[in-house]
Design a protein around this motif. Sequence first.
Motif, PDB file in Angstrom:
ATOM      1  N   ALA A 214      36.412  38.756  33.194  1.00  0.00           N
ATOM      2  CA  ALA A 214      37.699  39.156  33.639  1.00  0.00           C
ATOM      3  C   ALA A 214      38.333  38.491  33.728  1.00  0.00           C
ATOM      4  O   ALA A 214      37.006  36.980  33.980  1.00  0.00           O
ATOM      5  N   GLY A 215      39.899  38.528  33.542  1.00  0.00           N
ATOM      6  CA  GLY A 215      40.801  37.210  34.263  1.00  0.00           C
ATOM      7  C   GLY A 215      41.807  38.058  35.123  1.00  0.00           C
ATOM      8  O   GLY A 215      41.176  38.894  35.089  1.00  0.00           O
ATOM      9  N   TRP A 216      42.890  36.658  35.450  1.00  0.00           N
ATOM     10  CA  TRP A 216      44.159  37.881  35.531  1.00  0.00           C
ATOM     11  C   TRP A 216      44.586  39.183  34.742  1.00  0.00           C
ATOM     12  O   TRP A 216      44.513  39.702  35.412  1.00  0.00           O
ATOM     13  N   TYR A 217      44.265  38.939  33.465  1.00  0.00           N
ATOM     14  CA  TYR A 217      44.670  39.737  32.834  1.00  0.00           C
ATOM     15  C   TYR A 217      44.277  40.942  32.923  1.00  0.00           C
ATOM     16  O   TYR A 217      44.077  42.605  32.089  1.00  0.00           O
ATOM     17  N   ALA A 218      43.026  41.491  33.056  1.00  0.00           N
ATOM     18  CA  ALA A 218      42.419  42.265  33.565  1.00  0.00           C
ATOM     19  C   ALA A 218      42.288  42.711  34.949  1.00  0.00           C
ATOM     20  O   ALA A 218      41.954  44.206  35.483  1.00  0.00           O
ATOM     21  N   GLY A 219      43.072  42.584  35.710  1.00  0.00           N
ATOM     22  CA  GLY A 219      43.621  43.464  36.895  1.00  0.00           C
ATOM     23  C   GLY A 219      44.734  44.468  36.839  1.00  0.00           C
ATOM     24  O   GLY A 219      45.016  44.250  36.161  1.00  0.00           O
ATOM     25  N   TYR A 227      44.902  34.730  41.617  1.00  0.00           N
ATOM     26  CA  TYR A 227      44.767  34.175  42.284  1.00  0.00           C
ATOM     27  C   TYR A 227      43.185  34.691  42.566  1.00  0.00           C
ATOM     28  O   TYR A 227      43.320  35.983  42.908  1.00  0.00           O
ATOM     29  N   GLY A 228      42.074  33.741  43.367  1.00  0.00           N
ATOM     30  CA  GLY A 228      40.893  34.940  43.975  1.00  0.00           C
ATOM     31  C   GLY A 228      41.467  34.334  45.562  1.00  0.00           C
ATOM     32  O   GLY A 228      42.073  33.439  45.343  1.00  0.00           O
ATOM     33  N   PRO A 229      40.464  35.036  46.045  1.00  0.00           N
ATOM     34  CA  PRO A 229      39.141  35.279  45.927  1.00  0.00           C
ATOM     35  C   PRO A 229      39.006  36.503  45.462  1.00  0.00           C
ATOM     36  O   PRO A 229      37.912  37.576  45.390  1.00  0.00           O
ATOM     37  N   THR A 230      40.108  37.644  45.934  1.00  0.00           N
ATOM     38  CA  THR A 230      40.040  38.930  45.942  1.00  0.00           C
ATOM     39  C   THR A 230      40.337  39.260  44.875  1.00  0.00           C
ATOM     40  O   THR A 230      41.108  39.287  43.575  1.00  0.00           O
ATOM     41  N   MET A 231      39.491  40.012  44.003  1.00  0.00           N
ATOM     42  CA  MET A 231      39.750  41.091  42.840  1.00  0.00           C
ATOM     43  C   MET A 231      40.096  42.642  42.488  1.00  0.00           C
ATOM     44  O   MET A 231      39.074  43.405  43.538  1.00  0.00           O
ATOM     45  N   GLN A 232      40.467  43.008  42.265  1.00  0.00           N
ATOM     46  CA  GLN A 232      41.038  44.518  42.231  1.00  0.00           C
ATOM     47  C   GLN A 232      41.237  44.628  40.482  1.00  0.00           C
ATOM     48  O   GLN A 232      42.413  44.548  40.106  1.00  0.00           O
TER      49      GLN A 232
END
Length: 349
Positions: A214-219, A227-232
């Motif tokens: 997972a990277g930015w395109y998986a959001g 940018y992290g650290p929050t991930m949705q």
Amino acid sequence: MDSFVDGSGYLAACTAGLPTLGTLAAQRADLDAWSRAATSPATYGALVEEGRALFAGIVGVDAARVATGSQTSAMVALVAASLPDGAEVVVPDGDFSSIVFPFLVQAHRGVTVRSVPLERLADAVRPGTALVAWSAVQSATGVVTDPAPVLDAARAAGALTLCDLTQAAGVLPVSAAPFDVTVTHAYKWLCAPRGVAFATFSDAALERVRPVQAGWYAGADVWSSCYGPTMQLADDARRFDVSPAWQAWPGAVAALRHLASVDAGSAWRHATGRTDRLADALGTPRSGQAITTFPDPDGSALRALTAAGVTASGRAGRLRLAFHLWNDDADVDRVVAVLGAVEGFRPAG
């Protein structure tokens, strides 16, 4: 045929497809826009979504089940990494390495890969088998597998199924819906530039496969995921997306638009009609496949075709020929004439 560049003598769609005229125009327009600093991530992102929807239509699933990427092996690796320690995977002998190696490299945690003859694949599934992986069309031989017995055996054993559609989508009518996971690189029969691949996921696979890359395109919102650290993460198959290889997508979407407009049944009849005609001319049984192969242990037949301007390939000691939409009977006649002059060539045995 008129939608493609001149493919006379090109019998290698199983290696790499040829571009449509629309694909070339789209790629050139993108290069021109780049030269004027007129490209943008948002424009490419819109192309990715159009490509996702087009591919979903080609393989008969909802776009929410489709993930995008660049390589099939990386997509298979997601599944391999999600298997429990000690899991057993069953694959056919001699299948393409991109659906075998990702499981083999999990041996350090007890994952085992059992390889069996293709015709015994369904019978090899047993209680405790975690996953069955195979190609809808075998790369080396062109053999088309009936998926129904394998799917039935996998369901009975509680195993996941993974099917590679790379040598099928674009020429053979296929549906991704019955499988837990499918992977497809679009640069072969779908005639896209290399660097665009797709995966599809069932509900069971969405629950069990971890998006370990997972990277930015998986959001859920890619532009809020830089940018992290929050991930949705996205709650559908987009959670498995990787950042797209932007410059490949304009041409890929043009190719997918064209292949989506072609009846897959007609494409299959066109391709198999050429291989059947070749078989008749050489006096061998008809295979009913888009890819046909002949014994060529020393490569003399392939060398003769290459010298005559015919593009083919050699795999596993055999000459491999593939017929797609740009090929016609003249290509068949050309192959027959060349092979007829190869000393010692035997099309069977």
